[in-house]
Design a protein around this motif. Structure first.
Motif, PDB file in Angstrom:
ATOM      1  N   GLY A  51       8.365  -5.841   1.943  1.00 49.26           N
ATOM      2  CA  GLY A  51       8.803  -7.123   1.108  1.00 49.26           C
ATOM      3  C   GLY A  51       7.649  -7.892   0.147  1.00 49.26           C
ATOM      4  O   GLY A  51       7.927  -8.143  -0.758  1.00 49.26           O
ATOM      5  N   LEU A  52       6.463  -6.961   0.395  1.00 45.73           N
ATOM      6  CA  LEU A  52       5.328  -7.677  -0.533  1.00 45.73           C
ATOM      7  C   LEU A  52       4.899  -6.459  -1.420  1.00 45.73           C
ATOM      8  O   LEU A  52       4.713  -5.413  -1.152  1.00 45.73           O
ATOM      9  N   GLU A  53       4.821  -6.470  -2.759  1.00 51.52           N
ATOM     10  CA  GLU A  53       4.649  -5.608  -3.804  1.00 51.52           C
ATOM     11  C   GLU A  53       3.170  -5.077  -3.584  1.00 51.52           C
ATOM     12  O   GLU A  53       2.357  -5.815  -3.594  1.00 51.52           O
ATOM     13  N   VAL A  54       2.966  -3.817  -3.743  1.00 53.02           N
ATOM     14  CA  VAL A  54       1.672  -3.275  -3.407  1.00 53.02           C
ATOM     15  C   VAL A  54       1.020  -2.774  -4.804  1.00 53.02           C
ATOM     16  O   VAL A  54       1.869  -2.225  -5.684  1.00 53.02           O
ATOM     17  N   ASN A  55      -0.213  -3.070  -4.971  1.00 53.05           N
ATOM     18  CA  ASN A  55      -0.791  -2.916  -6.219  1.00 53.05           C
ATOM     19  C   ASN A  55      -0.938  -1.247  -6.364  1.00 53.05           C
ATOM     20  O   ASN A  55      -1.209  -0.724  -5.475  1.00 53.05           O
ATOM     21  N   GLN A  56      -0.823  -0.840  -7.522  1.00 55.23           N
ATOM     22  CA  GLN A  56      -0.797   0.657  -7.892  1.00 55.23           C
ATOM     23  C   GLN A  56      -2.188   1.234  -7.572  1.00 55.23           C
ATOM     24  O   GLN A  56      -2.225   2.261  -7.276  1.00 55.23           O
ATOM     25  N   SER A  57      -3.279   0.451  -7.474  1.00 52.46           N
ATOM     26  CA  SER A  57      -4.574   0.824  -7.176  1.00 52.46           C
ATOM     27  C   SER A  57      -4.505   1.322  -5.912  1.00 52.46           C
ATOM     28  O   SER A  57      -5.623   2.153  -5.494  1.00 52.46           O
ATOM     29  N   ASN A  58      -3.715   0.796  -5.181  1.00 59.46           N
ATOM     30  CA  ASN A  58      -3.658   1.296  -3.609  1.00 59.46           C
ATOM     31  C   ASN A  58      -3.150   2.687  -3.245  1.00 59.46           C
ATOM     32  O   ASN A  58      -3.031   3.257  -2.443  1.00 59.46           O
ATOM     33  N   TYR A  59      -2.555   3.342  -4.345  1.00 56.20           N
ATOM     34  CA  TYR A  59      -1.756   4.616  -4.093  1.00 56.20           C
ATOM     35  C   TYR A  59      -1.824   5.271  -5.215  1.00 56.20           C
ATOM     36  O   TYR A  59      -1.944   4.972  -6.495  1.00 56.20           O
ATOM     37  N   SER A  60      -1.446   6.614  -4.938  1.00 57.13           N
ATOM     38  CA  SER A  60      -1.347   7.639  -6.308  1.00 57.13           C
ATOM     39  C   SER A  60      -0.173   8.204  -6.154  1.00 57.13           C
ATOM     40  O   SER A  60       0.821   8.277  -5.020  1.00 57.13           O
ATOM     41  N   TYR A  61       0.275   9.053  -7.113  1.00 53.15           N
ATOM     42  CA  TYR A  61       1.698   9.824  -7.117  1.00 53.15           C
ATOM     43  C   TYR A  61       1.831  11.043  -7.847  1.00 53.15           C
ATOM     44  O   TYR A  61       1.036  11.110  -9.047  1.00 53.15           O
ATOM     45  N   ASN A  62       2.321  12.106  -7.342  1.00 48.73           N
ATOM     46  CA  ASN A  62       2.473  13.263  -7.868  1.00 48.73           C
ATOM     47  C   ASN A  62       3.701  13.636  -8.470  1.00 48.73           C
ATOM     48  O   ASN A  62       4.580  13.676  -7.417  1.00 48.73           O
ATOM     49  N   ALA A  63       3.945  13.567  -9.804  1.00 51.03           N
ATOM     50  CA  ALA A  63       5.423  13.688 -10.105  1.00 51.03           C
ATOM     51  C   ALA A  63       6.058  14.997  -9.926  1.00 51.03           C
ATOM     52  O   ALA A  63       7.235  14.986 -10.081  1.00 51.03           O
ATOM     53  N   ASP A  64       5.137  15.975  -9.929  1.00 52.46           N
ATOM     54  CA  ASP A  64       5.694  17.439  -9.517  1.00 52.46           C
ATOM     55  C   ASP A  64       6.254  17.558  -8.237  1.00 52.46           C
ATOM     56  O   ASP A  64       7.231  18.257  -8.147  1.00 52.46           O
ATOM     57  N   THR A  65       5.789  16.862  -7.131  1.00 58.31           N
ATOM     58  CA  THR A  65       6.341  16.950  -5.774  1.00 58.31           C
ATOM     59  C   THR A  65       7.083  15.770  -5.284  1.00 58.31           C
ATOM     60  O   THR A  65       7.714  15.827  -4.267  1.00 58.31           O
ATOM     61  N   GLY A  66       6.879  14.517  -6.008  1.00 53.83           N
ATOM     62  CA  GLY A  66       7.151  13.461  -5.542  1.00 53.83           C
ATOM     63  C   GLY A  66       6.695  12.769  -4.266  1.00 53.83           C
ATOM     64  O   GLY A  66       7.215  11.979  -3.584  1.00 53.83           O
ATOM     65  N   LEU A  67       5.410  13.026  -4.112  1.00 51.07           N
ATOM     66  CA  LEU A  67       4.451  12.692  -3.106  1.00 51.07           C
ATOM     67  C   LEU A  67       3.924  11.414  -3.464  1.00 51.07           C
ATOM     68  O   LEU A  67       2.981  11.526  -4.342  1.00 51.07           O
ATOM     69  N   ILE A  68       3.883  10.214  -2.703  1.00 53.75           N
ATOM     70  CA  ILE A  68       3.270   8.982  -2.890  1.00 53.75           C
ATOM     71  C   ILE A  68       2.013   9.119  -1.819  1.00 53.75           C
ATOM     72  O   ILE A  68       2.482   9.014  -0.508  1.00 53.75           O
ATOM     73  N   THR A  69       0.867   8.692  -2.333  1.00 53.45           N
ATOM     74  CA  THR A  69      -0.215   8.829  -1.241  1.00 53.45           C
ATOM     75  C   THR A  69      -0.870   7.571  -1.404  1.00 53.45           C
ATOM     76  O   THR A  69      -1.716   7.237  -2.373  1.00 53.45           O
ATOM     77  N   PHE A  70      -0.891   6.825  -0.171  1.00 49.22           N
ATOM     78  CA  PHE A  70      -1.933   5.469  -0.179  1.00 49.22           C
ATOM     79  C   PHE A  70      -3.316   5.736   0.064  1.00 49.22           C
ATOM     80  O   PHE A  70      -3.780   6.664   1.029  1.00 49.22           O
ATOM     81  N   SER A  71      -4.029   5.430  -0.661  1.00 51.20           N
ATOM     82  CA  SER A  71      -5.522   5.486  -0.645  1.00 51.20           C
ATOM     83  C   SER A  71      -6.206   4.267   0.087  1.00 51.20           C
ATOM     84  O   SER A  71      -7.391   4.599   0.748  1.00 51.20           O
ATOM     85  N   SER A  72      -5.657   3.074   0.096  1.00 49.44           N
ATOM     86  CA  SER A  72      -6.522   2.050   0.976  1.00 49.44           C
ATOM     87  C   SER A  72      -5.042   1.115   1.300  1.00 49.44           C
ATOM     88  O   SER A  72      -4.022   1.149   0.982  1.00 49.44           O
ATOM     89  N   ASN A  73      -5.544   0.242   2.070  1.00 47.11           N
ATOM     90  CA  ASN A  73      -4.537  -0.700   2.752  1.00 47.11           C
ATOM     91  C   ASN A  73      -3.228  -0.043   3.255  1.00 47.11           C
ATOM     92  O   ASN A  73      -2.243  -0.357   2.743  1.00 47.11           O
ATOM     93  N   LEU A  74      -3.282   0.976   3.967  1.00 48.23           N
ATOM     94  CA  LEU A  74      -2.304   1.855   4.399  1.00 48.23           C
ATOM     95  C   LEU A  74      -1.212   0.873   5.048  1.00 48.23           C
ATOM     96  O   LEU A  74      -1.404   0.194   6.017  1.00 48.23           O
ATOM     97  N   PRO A  75       0.076   1.090   4.830  1.00 51.38           N
ATOM     98  CA  PRO A  75       1.094   0.241   6.038  1.00 51.38           C
ATOM     99  C   PRO A  75       0.923   0.692   7.303  1.00 51.38           C
ATOM    100  O   PRO A  75       0.869   1.509   7.507  1.00 51.38           O
ATOM    101  N   ALA A  76       1.422  -0.344   7.990  1.00 49.61           N
ATOM    102  CA  ALA A  76       0.999  -0.243   9.488  1.00 49.61           C
ATOM    103  C   ALA A  76       2.292   0.347  10.071  1.00 49.61           C
ATOM    104  O   ALA A  76       3.579   0.502   9.388  1.00 49.61           O
ATOM    105  N   GLU A  77       2.328   1.259  11.121  1.00 50.67           N
ATOM    106  CA  GLU A  77       3.379   1.808  11.748  1.00 50.67           C
ATOM    107  C   GLU A  77       4.442   0.741  11.881  1.00 50.67           C
ATOM    108  O   GLU A  77       4.523  -0.561  12.431  1.00 50.67           O
ATOM    109  N   ASN A  78       5.772   1.289  11.752  1.00 50.47           N
ATOM    110  CA  ASN A  78       6.925   0.582  11.929  1.00 50.47           C
ATOM    111  C   ASN A  78       7.019  -0.550  10.683  1.00 50.47           C
ATOM    112  O   ASN A  78       8.412  -1.131  10.723  1.00 50.47           O
ATOM    113  N   SER A  79       6.454  -0.583   9.855  1.00 52.99           N
ATOM    114  CA  SER A  79       6.520  -1.415   8.708  1.00 52.99           C
ATOM    115  C   SER A  79       7.600  -0.753   7.781  1.00 52.99           C
ATOM    116  O   SER A  79       7.670   0.684   7.414  1.00 52.99           O
TER     117      SER A  79
END
Length: 373
Positions: A51-79
Motif C-alpha cells: 500500500g505504500l508507493e515505492v520511489n522509482q530510484s529503488n527499481y528499474s524496468y525493462n520495457a522489452d521484457t516487462g521485468l521490474i527489478t528492485f535494486s534497494s529496499n526489496l519487498p519482504a516475503e509475503n508482502s
C-alpha cells in the motif's frame, strides 16, 4: 493465441498486476509483468509495496521484457506488490490499434499476387491517418467531455485537440444538464476592435500595423448584458431581446407575439471565437459548471489512434481506394469498383456503430398515436 493474450480478468479490471512476494522474489527483487500490453516506460506505472508507493530510484524496468527489478529496499516475503498502470482505460478490446491496422493492411493487401503489388509503408500510414480523421468526424465519432467552471472573464479556451463542439450545457445542483445554445446572429463577440481617432481614422503602430483594442467594445457590452433584467420601460434593444429570447419570463406567461421558438432559451448563450480559439459565455453563466462536449480528429495522441473493430474493414477499404486512386496506370474500372466497395463498407460500419436497440425503438414508437392538442 487468443486476442485477450496473457492478460487475466483481475489484471484487466484492476488496471494493474498484483504480486504476493515469494521467497525467490524477496531475494532477487525481480517481478515479471505478464499483461498482453506491456508499459512503454518506467513512468507508465506506479509500484506499491503493501500500500505504500515505492520511489522509482529503488527499481528499474525493462520495457522489452516487462521485468521490474528492485535494486534497494526489496519487498519482504509475503508482502503485496501492486503495479498500477497509468493512462489505461477499460473497454479497449473494442478497438484495433493503429500499428495493427498498418501491419494487417500491408500483410493482406500488398505484395506479389495481391491487389497492390508495391507500396511504401509511409504511404499506407498517411492514408490510414486520413481515414481515421474522416471516421472520427462521421462514422466512429467519439465525444470527449470537459467539465469546466465559467470564470469572471466569461471566456474559456478551446480544448487542445478541439475540432468541433457537439453540445454545451450547464449543470444544476442535481447534476442535470441544461443545454446552452449558440448566439448565432445575436452577437459575434470580437475579441479586438480597431482603434480610431475622433474623425474615424484608423490609428497605426510604429511598425505600420493597425492599432487594436482588447477587449472589444462589443465583447464588453455582451459581458455586461443581463439576459433576465429589464426595466418597466423597455427601449428598442431590450424589447427585441425580451420578445425573442425571454418569452415573457417576467410575467410567467407561456408565449408572446413574435417569439422565435429557436431562441426561446433561458439557459444562457455562448459564442465561438474561431480566430482566437476561445468560447465566450453570457454573464448569467458566470461561476456555473458547464460540460463541453466535442469531437477531435482521432490523431491527438498515440493512444487515440485506433478504430472500432466494427469499422475495421471499412478503414482497409478506405486505404485501398486512396492508394490506387493516386497511382498511375490503374484502370478506371478498378478504381470505381474500389470506390463502391469503400462506400458500402463505410455505410455498413456507420449502421453497426449506431447501436440501434429494438427495445429503445419500440419504446419510442409507443408515442406514435399520442394526441397532441
Amino acid at each position: 493465441m487468443g486476442l485477450l493474450g496473457t492478460t487475466t480478468a483481475e489484471q484487466y479490471y484492476s488496471l494493474g498486476q498484483r504480486f504476493e512476494t515469494t521467497a525467490a522474489q524477496a531475494t532477487s527483487g525481480e517481478y515479471q509483468l505478464t499483461v498482453q500490453e506491456l508499459p512503454l516506460n518506467i513512468d507508465s506505472f506506479i509500484v506499491e509495496d503493501d500500500g505504500l508507493e515505492v520511489n522509482q530510484s529503488n527499481y528499474s524496468y525493462n520495457a522489452d521484457t516487462g521485468l521490474i527489478t528492485f535494486s534497494s529496499n526489496l519487498p519482504a516475503e509475503n508482502s503485496v506488490v501492486q503495479v498500477s498502470f497509468i493512462d489505461r482505460s477499460l473497454g479497449d478490446y473494442r478497438y484495433i490499434k493503429f500499428e495493427d491496422i498498418i501491419n494487417n493492411f500491408v500483410y493482406g493487401y500488398t505484395g506479389e499476387g495481391k491487389v497492390i503489388n508495391k507500396v511504401k509503408r509511409s504511404e499506407v500510414i498517411f492514408h490510414a491517418k486520413r481515414g481515421i480523421q474522416e471516421f472520427a468526424y462521421d462514422i466512429s465519432k467519439v465525444e470527449k467531455i470537459q467539465e469546466l467552471e465559467v470564470p469572471p472573464s466569461l471566456t474559456l479556451p478551446m480544448p487542445q485537440d478541439y475540432v468541433k463542439y457537439t453540445m454545451l450545457s450547464w449543470v444544476d445542483s442535481s447534476g442535470l444538464e441544461h443545454p446552452i445554445f449558440p448566439t448565432k446572429d445575436l452577437t459575434s463577440r470580437p475579441s479586438q476592435s480597431v482603434a480610431q481617432d475622433d474623425n474615424g481614422n484608423y490609428l497605426f503602430n510604429s511598425d505600420g500595423s493597425v492599432t487594436e483594442i482588447s477587449p472589444s467594445i462589443t465583447q464588453g457590452r455582451f459581458a455586461d448584458f443581463d439576459l433576465y433584467t429589464f426595466s418597466d420601460n423597455l427601449n428598442n434593444d431590450d424589447y427585441w431581446l425580451y420578445t425573442h429570447y425571454v418569452s415573457n419570463r417576467v410575467f410567467n406567461r407561456g408565449s408572446r407575439y413574435g417569439l422565435d421558438p429557436s431562441r426561446a432559451n433561458s439557459n444562457g448563450l455562448f459564442v465561438i471565437d474561431e480566430v482566437n480559439g476561445q468560447i465566450g459565455f453570457s454573464s448569467d453563466l458566470a461561476g456555473r459548471i458547464i460540460l463541453l462536449k466535442y469531437v477531435s480528429d482521432g490523431l491527438g495522441t498515440d493512444a487515440e489512434m485506433k478504430v472500432s473493430k466494427l469499422a475495421e474493414e471499412a478503414l482497409y477499404k478506405y486505404i485501398y481506394h486512396a492508394i490506387i486512386s493516386t497511382k498511375l496506370g490503374i484502370p478506371e474500372y478498378q478504381i470505381a469498383r474500389a470506390k463502391k466497395e469503400r462506400r458500402a463498407a463505410m455505410r455498413n460500419a456507420k449502421i453497426r456503430l449506431y447501436n440501434l436497440s429494438p427495445n429503445e425503438m419500440i419504446n419510442t414508437f409507443r408515442g406514435k398515436s399520442k394526441i397532441i392538442k
